[in-house]
Scaffold this motif. Sequence first.
Motif, mmCIF file in Angstrom:
data_model
loop_
_atom_site.group_PDB
_atom_site.id
_atom_site.type_symbol
_atom_site.label_atom_id
_atom_site.label_comp_id
_atom_site.label_asym_id
_atom_site.label_seq_id
_atom_site.Cartn_x
_atom_site.Cartn_y
_atom_site.Cartn_z
ATOM 1 N N PHE A 111 29.569 -51.442 88.434
ATOM 2 C CA PHE A 111 29.226 -50.729 89.669
ATOM 3 C C PHE A 111 27.771 -50.986 90.063
ATOM 4 O O PHE A 111 27.469 -51.106 91.259
ATOM 5 C CB PHE A 111 29.502 -49.241 89.507
ATOM 6 N N ARG B 256 32.023 -40.933 91.020
ATOM 7 C CA ARG B 256 30.581 -40.706 91.161
ATOM 8 C C ARG B 256 29.965 -41.580 92.252
ATOM 9 O O ARG B 256 29.008 -41.165 92.912
ATOM 10 C CB ARG B 256 29.881 -41.030 89.836
ATOM 11 N N ARG B 257 30.516 -42.792 92.462
ATOM 12 C CA ARG B 257 29.750 -43.790 93.190
ATOM 13 C C ARG B 257 30.426 -44.382 94.426
ATOM 14 O O ARG B 257 29.776 -45.111 95.191
ATOM 15 C CB ARG B 257 29.352 -44.909 92.209
ATOM 16 N N GLN C 96 36.035 -42.418 86.646
ATOM 17 C CA GLN C 96 34.810 -41.632 86.557
ATOM 18 C C GLN C 96 33.689 -42.271 87.364
ATOM 19 O O GLN C 96 33.005 -41.603 88.153
ATOM 20 C CB GLN C 96 34.396 -41.501 85.092
ATOM 21 N N GLN C 97 33.508 -43.570 87.197
ATOM 22 C CA GLN C 97 32.473 -44.255 87.978
ATOM 23 C C GLN C 97 32.821 -44.262 89.466
ATOM 24 O O GLN C 97 31.949 -44.077 90.320
ATOM 25 C CB GLN C 97 32.288 -45.684 87.468
ATOM 26 N N GLU D 101 32.456 -47.810 78.839
ATOM 27 C CA GLU D 101 31.778 -47.098 79.918
ATOM 28 C C GLU D 101 30.460 -47.747 80.340
ATOM 29 O O GLU D 101 30.095 -47.711 81.516
ATOM 30 C CB GLU D 101 31.550 -45.629 79.545
ATOM 31 N N ALA E 157 29.852 -49.140 84.109
ATOM 32 C CA ALA E 157 28.684 -48.693 84.869
ATOM 33 C C ALA E 157 27.886 -49.892 85.367
ATOM 34 O O ALA E 157 27.413 -49.915 86.521
ATOM 35 C CB ALA E 157 27.812 -47.786 84.004
#
Length: 250
Positions: A79, A132-133, A128-129, A72, A76
């Motif tokens: 990204f 969010r993004r 997940q990323q 993770e 992150a």
Amino acid sequence: MSTDSAGGVRRVAIVTGGSRGIGRETVRRLAADGHAIVVNYAGNAGEARAAVDEAIAAGGQAIAVQADVADEKAVAALFDTAERTYGGVDVVVHAAGRMYLAPIAEVDLAELDALHRTNIRGTFVVAQQAARRTRDGGAILLFSTSVIGTALPRYAPYTATKGAVEAITMILAREMRGRNITVNTVAPGPTATALFLDGKDQETVDRLAAQPPLERLGTTADIAEVAAFLTSPAGHWVNGQVVRANGGLV
């Protein structure tokens, strides 16, 4: 914000597993549409560099970033790099994955755990990323397999992980309500990639190639065209779907 040579705004795409196979062809195809691309790779920096060169030659912008998709912190940072370099993320294509085949009675559970780590945990981490993004109006694309329908022997470990991907797709599409972000999955049939061909004799390859009504193996370009459509504005009304790109298999 990334711009093209005419001063227009480029869409920005992250492609995991972008150094080989379907991921690499998708990089080239999105670059031809003018995307700025972050080519994620697991370990082969030379192949990733070649994918970047191909993307630039096709008319896009591109950089390569190493990251284990199941880590993770690394994802992150992937990204972060996309946002820092190009100003944001509009498209996420998660093509990274691994394959392990064995009859259920003979499955090596350590291999199964490694498969789950990349194909299930890795998909959750990237999704997940992405959730969010990814910028509003964007697209998230995951990968499954048509073997979920054909139920070939020895594919249970791999197919089970891809069943999880399909479940994630349906739910994430609904969780993106209000942001105009699509979430879909492509489920290729037999496709002439190193991942598919590894360990198969010519008789097996020929038998699998004959199964679709179109009577051939898929190509990476076949699948990349589907990926390009689903992540483009033209494909934006397709959402929460699994597209079985397999030449007519069940």
